[in-house]
Design an enzyme around this catalytic site. Structure first.
Site, short mmCIF file in Angstrom:
data_model
loop_
_atom_site.label_atom_id
_atom_site.label_comp_id
_atom_site.label_asym_id
_atom_site.label_seq_id
_atom_site.Cartn_x
_atom_site.Cartn_y
_atom_site.Cartn_z
N SER A 134 79.95 83.51 67.85
CA SER A 134 80.54 84.23 67.10
C SER A 134 81.18 85.87 67.05
O SER A 134 82.40 85.58 67.48
CB SER A 134 79.63 84.02 65.80
OG SER A 134 80.15 84.07 64.68
N ASP B 7 80.87 72.99 62.89
CA ASP B 7 80.62 74.61 62.55
C ASP B 7 81.35 74.63 61.43
O ASP B 7 82.39 74.53 60.79
CB ASP B 7 81.61 75.33 63.77
CG ASP B 7 81.11 76.87 64.00
OD1 ASP B 7 81.44 77.18 62.21
OD2 ASP B 7 80.82 76.84 64.99
N HIS C 268 76.74 76.03 64.19
CA HIS C 268 77.53 77.62 63.76
C HIS C 268 76.33 78.23 64.81
O HIS C 268 76.60 78.46 65.06
CB HIS C 268 77.91 78.15 62.73
CG HIS C 268 78.55 79.76 63.39
ND1 HIS C 268 79.27 79.83 64.09
CD2 HIS C 268 78.49 81.00 62.84
CE1 HIS C 268 80.05 80.67 64.67
NE2 HIS C 268 78.85 81.88 63.33
#
Length: 278
Positions: free
Chosen positions: A99, A229, A258
């Site tokens: 991320s 995601d 995610h």
């Protein structure tokens, strides 16, 4: 096992873990927003067991690192990693970022990693840029990130329950196997950090344009992304990022969220190991 701190050029104490043989190939893990190095537990345990040296730090203002007022931007984040890799004199290292940490890892490799990096892995990562702009029409509008800021400022503790309970791990999907422990651990990590660092970090992960960083990276890079995601949509991240990399490979995980590093750790760890050994 050692747990200690490195001091950055601007005097910030960055917490890190350094496990495994000091002469083994190092893997450096870069966590997501607003978490900490603890988010890599499933990877740290797995890869130290495979004979690697595993290192993970808490980004400035996150986890156990100093809650400083300034420097909550990608330039400082990547320079902080450089301070760590120089202190430990890491060579032939593999960098793995999730991320926001995927952006941090890419920025580090592009700007500071010359001669030190063997491979890069970006998991559910934010590059090239999350924000919708003229050059990035498929991005998320500023209102989304303003909403994050408002929710954080109004009631951070509730916001940090809502995110992992819903979109982060895909626990809002029909039939999802909800892990109360994962939700609580996300909340725990988030609440350890500084509200100011997290608030300002939203700008860092949403508005930083990593296009030039991606173009500059020449080490083999694995881009891993779930096609469900809900935090970093795949079409405007991984699918664009892999086109900018000189030596990139995209691996798409059908139906994964995610937070797949945690809830699908068995699958991702095995795939990373195969990439490391290739």
């Amino acid at each position: 096992m050692t747990e200690t701190f490195v001091k950055t050029a601007d005097g910030v104490d960055i917490f890190y873990k350094d496990w495994g043989p000091k002469d083994a190939q190092p893997i450096v893990f870069h966590h997501g927003w607003p978490l900490s190095s603890d988010d890599w537990d499933a990877q740290m345990i797995y890869f130290v067991g495979k004979g690697y040296r595993v290192i993970a730090h808490d980004r400035r203002g996150h986890g156990r690192s100093a809650q400083v007022s300034d420097g909550h931007d990608m330039d400082h984040y990547s320079a902080d990693v450089a301070a760590l890799t120089e202190k430990l004199d890491l060579r032939n290292a593999i960098h793995v970022g999730h991320s926001t940490g995927g952006g941090e890892a890419a920025a580090y490799v592009a700007r500071h990693g010359a001669g030190r990096v063997a491979k890069l892995v970006m998991v559910g990562a934010v590059p090239p840029i999350m924000l919708k702009t003229e050059n990035n029409p498929g991005g998320l509008p500023m209102e989304v990130f303003d909403g994050f800021r408002s929710a954080l400022a109004a009631n951070r503790a509730q916001f940090y329950l809502d995110v992992p309970s819903g979109p982060f791990y895909g626990f809002n999907r029909p039939g999802a196997q909800v892990s109360e422990g994962a939700i609580r651990n996300w909340w725990r990590q988030g609440m350890m950090g500084s509200a100011k660092a997290h608030y300002e970090g939203i700008k860092a992960f949403s508005e930083t344009d990593f296009t030039d960083d991606l173009k500059a990276i020449d080490v083999p890079t694995l881009v891993m992304h779930g096609d469900d995601d809900q935090i970093v949509p795949i079409d405007d991240s991984a699918k664009l990022a892999v086109k900018l990399l000189k030596n990139g490979t995209l691996k798409v995980y059908e139906g994964y969220s995610h937070g797949m590093l945690t809830v699908n750790a068995d699958v991702l760890n095995a795939d990373m190991l195969a990439f490391f050994k290739a």
